[in-house]
Design an enzyme around this catalytic site. Structure first.
Site, mmCIF file in Angstrom:
data_model
loop_
_atom_site.group_PDB
_atom_site.id
_atom_site.type_symbol
_atom_site.label_atom_id
_atom_site.label_comp_id
_atom_site.label_asym_id
_atom_site.label_seq_id
_atom_site.Cartn_x
_atom_site.Cartn_y
_atom_site.Cartn_z
ATOM 1 N N ARG A 190 0.977 -1.108 0.047
ATOM 2 C CA ARG A 190 -0.075 0.138 0.013
ATOM 3 C C ARG A 190 0.727 1.322 0.088
ATOM 4 O O ARG A 190 1.680 1.600 0.974
ATOM 5 C CB ARG A 190 -0.993 -0.054 1.395
ATOM 6 C CG ARG A 190 -1.785 1.110 1.353
ATOM 7 C CD ARG A 190 -2.747 1.154 2.645
ATOM 8 N NE ARG A 190 -3.413 2.445 2.807
ATOM 9 C CZ ARG A 190 -3.506 3.147 3.959
ATOM 10 N NH1 ARG A 190 -2.122 3.135 4.788
ATOM 11 N NH2 ARG A 190 -3.875 4.368 3.831
ATOM 12 N N TYR A 234 -3.518 1.849 16.391
ATOM 13 C CA TYR A 234 -1.919 1.704 17.034
ATOM 14 C C TYR A 234 -2.053 1.694 18.561
ATOM 15 O O TYR A 234 -1.775 0.868 19.217
ATOM 16 C CB TYR A 234 -1.183 3.257 16.642
ATOM 17 C CG TYR A 234 -0.881 3.347 15.261
ATOM 18 C CD1 TYR A 234 0.605 2.377 15.013
ATOM 19 C CD2 TYR A 234 -1.450 3.660 14.266
ATOM 20 C CE1 TYR A 234 1.058 2.562 13.604
ATOM 21 C CE2 TYR A 234 -1.108 3.813 13.131
ATOM 22 C CZ TYR A 234 0.165 3.149 12.629
ATOM 23 O OH TYR A 234 0.589 3.244 11.420
ATOM 24 N N HIS A 281 -2.461 11.069 1.348
ATOM 25 C CA HIS A 281 -1.628 10.805 2.601
ATOM 26 C C HIS A 281 -0.903 12.008 2.880
ATOM 27 O O HIS A 281 0.221 12.201 3.080
ATOM 28 C CB HIS A 281 -0.713 9.617 2.566
ATOM 29 C CG HIS A 281 -0.283 9.156 3.699
ATOM 30 N ND1 HIS A 281 -0.415 7.758 3.916
ATOM 31 C CD2 HIS A 281 -0.175 9.585 5.053
ATOM 32 C CE1 HIS A 281 -0.243 7.567 5.247
ATOM 33 N NE2 HIS A 281 0.196 8.392 5.871
ATOM 34 N N ASN A 283 -6.762 1.892 10.348
ATOM 35 C CA ASN A 283 -5.717 1.899 11.013
ATOM 36 C C ASN A 283 -5.710 2.160 12.683
ATOM 37 O O ASN A 283 -6.638 2.674 13.130
ATOM 38 C CB ASN A 283 -5.222 3.100 10.443
ATOM 39 C CG ASN A 283 -4.921 3.435 9.169
ATOM 40 O OD1 ASN A 283 -5.200 2.388 8.443
ATOM 41 N ND2 ASN A 283 -4.324 4.579 8.667
ATOM 42 N N GLU A 303 -3.251 0.017 8.336
ATOM 43 C CA GLU A 303 -2.033 0.193 9.054
ATOM 44 C C GLU A 303 -2.016 -0.333 10.265
ATOM 45 O O GLU A 303 -3.116 -0.160 11.263
ATOM 46 C CB GLU A 303 -1.852 1.864 9.252
ATOM 47 C CG GLU A 303 -1.417 2.663 8.015
ATOM 48 C CD GLU A 303 -1.036 4.159 8.459
ATOM 49 O OE1 GLU A 303 -0.605 4.569 9.692
ATOM 50 O OE2 GLU A 303 -1.075 4.910 7.397
ATOM 51 N N GLU A 352 -6.491 8.558 7.040
ATOM 52 C CA GLU A 352 -6.845 8.955 8.222
ATOM 53 C C GLU A 352 -7.051 10.527 7.980
ATOM 54 O O GLU A 352 -6.444 11.483 8.462
ATOM 55 C CB GLU A 352 -5.482 9.010 9.076
ATOM 56 C CG GLU A 352 -5.065 7.662 9.144
ATOM 57 C CD GLU A 352 -3.840 7.719 10.302
ATOM 58 O OE1 GLU A 352 -3.116 8.597 10.672
ATOM 59 O OE2 GLU A 352 -3.559 6.475 10.612
#
Length: 492
Positions: A93, A321, A137, A319, A395, A190
């Protein structure tokens, strides 16, 4: 560049008894972003993006770092694709640099820019690697930030409606150029970060601190997605899949008190439902509008916009984290420290009464807690909210203090444990019925980490920024084995 050291590994059907195996056809990939790796900032017609300008502004990026050279991927892409193949990745990606293709964000394309991506995609396909293109992005052409229609009060950039319309034009250009080669397309990466870190807290480009502008930006990013999806539908073959990559927050209340649950509701509206509402339901949440009514009357939302935004999705990217833990604030004037922002400017319009808390557990080099349960929760949540829409983890990854050892290798057992736990979390979501089609590790290689410059390393591959030597880390070899086997190797 030295060849990647690999060892013979069993095929998926020969995986060890009890191994965590994934469905046939599951995509095992890695992800990057153009500004973070390409370099060549002034070559072949490319003009500045808002991140070029921001990174050159004193005090905005740690160490005064810029993406001028980054990983020099623009010149080393053939070696980088070969490295992906040697690792065993099945998908990649990457994002297209808008100012490399359309320098002012308007008008005809620069064919040299498109040719770079044509050649990159051809090389990926020649190595059996599935490309996923992200159109945006965060590298908005600077001209769209500083030059905007006369009479506009939005100040340019994403708070301006014209930017959404220009994005659709750009999407059509890239779709026409790569549509015969690429079947997976993500419009935005995002949009929360673009809107609220870029225009709210100012810790990302373009560095503005205006809560109304941040809310306007969020809407026009949503609108840009819808317009771009429509432009892509017109340009791409019917087999192509079009989606968007969100970074939803797994928001949890600190306690079970009504006040903390209301804090969770406020952040959920600003982090998640401001995007999923119009994307999936064709409406902004009523509580979001009420919470922010003292900031804006939302008159920038036109009646026809919501139908455009609610364009059918072929997939949804997640995504993830770390989770967010919130409570009612004891001191509403204190700065919010939420893992995204440590400035005095909050990225949370209308949420001054919310405090953020660090979740328990091990921390990464970003001081983000390691909690894979949040990923399972989000995958199941969006399975319920978007029934029938396949999901990708677009992600997921972690920064650690990686160094090349005396043996010339990079041993990073912490990242291997991180990957094992988060891939296990994906597997648990699959077991519970989530339709997850693939996982993209962030990131393929160490790179320019936005406001942190080159101080944080997320890569499966170590990059020496002075020599540009790439060294696969232990985690990269471990992940490559998982990709080849379709099952998680042991972590010992």
């Amino acid at each position: 560049m030295p060849a990647v050291e690999t060892s013979a590994t069993p095929s998926p059907q020969l995986a060890a008894p009890g191994a965590t195996t994934f469905p046939s056809g599951f995509l095992w990939g890695a992800a990057t972003a153009a500004y973070q790796i390409e370099g060549a900032a002034q070559e072949d017609g490319r003009t500045p993006s808002i991140w070029d300008t921001f990174s050159r502004t004193p005090g905005k990026v740690l160490g005064g770092d810029t993406g001028d050279v980054a990983c020099d991927h623009y010149h080393r892409w053939r070696d980088d694709v070969r490295l992906m193949a040697e690792l065993g990745l099945g998908a990649y990606r990457f994002s297209v640099s808008w100012p490399r293709v359309q320098p002012t964000g308007r008008g005809p394309a620069v064919q040299r820019g498109l040719d770079f991506y044509r050649a990159l995609v051809d090389e990926l396909l020649a190595h059996g690697i599935t490309p996923m293109v992200t159109l945006y992005h965060w590298d908005l052409p600077q001209d769209l930030e500083t030059s905007f229609p006369s009479g506009s009060a939005a100040g340019g950039g994403w708070p301006e409606r014209d930017t959404a319309e220009r994005f659709a034009e750009y999407a059509g250009i890239v779709g026409q150029a790569l549509g015969d080669r690429v079947e997976l397309w993500s419009t935005l990466n995002e949009p929360w970060c673009s809107a609220f870190l870029g225009y709210g807290s100012g810790v990302h480009a373009p560095g503005r601190t205006d809560h109304e502008a941040a809310l306007r930006a969020a809407h026009h990013l949503n609108l840009g997605h819808g317009l771009a999806a429509k432009a892509l539908r017109a340009a791409l073959p019917a087999r192509a899949g079009i989606g968007i990559a969100l970074n939803p927050h797994a928001v949890r209340p600190l306690t079970d008190s009504p006040e903390d649950h209301d804090a969770r509701r406020r952040i959920d509206a600003l982090a998640n439902r401001i995007f999923s509402g119009p994307l999936l339901k064709g409406a902004y949440p009523a509580d979001l509008i009420a919470d922010t009514s003292h900031i804006t009357d939302w008159s920038f939302v036109r009646s026809e916009d919501l139908a455009v935004i609610k364009h059918p999705l072929d997939f949804l990217g997640i995504n993830y984290y770390a989770p967010a833990v919130v409570s009612a604030a004891t001191d509403p004037t204190a700065p919010r420290r939420d893992g995204h922002n440590s400035s005095s400017h909050s990225p949370w319009p209308g949420a001054d009464g919310v405090a953020f808390h660090r979740a328990p557990g091990e921390l990464t080099a970003m001081e983000w807690p390691v909690d894979p349960t949040g990923l399972t929760d989000l995958l199941l949540q969006y399975t319920a909210e978007a029934p029938g829409v396949p999901l990708f983890v677009t992600e997921n990854g972690a920064a650690f203090e990686d160094q090349v050892g005396e043996d010339g290798r990079v041993h990073d057992p912490d990242r291997i444990r991180y990957l094992h736990s988060h891939l296990s979390a994906v597997h648990e979501a699959l077991r519970q019925g989530a339709d997850v089609r693939g996982y993209f590790l962030w990131s393929l290689m160490d790179n320019f980490e936005w406001a942190y410059g080159y101080s944080k390393r997320f890569g499966a591959v170590h990059v020496d920024y002075e020599t540009q030597v790439r060294t696969p880390k232990s985690s990269g070899l471990w992940y490559g084995r998982a990709a080849r086997d379709g099952a998680l190797p042991p972590i010992g």
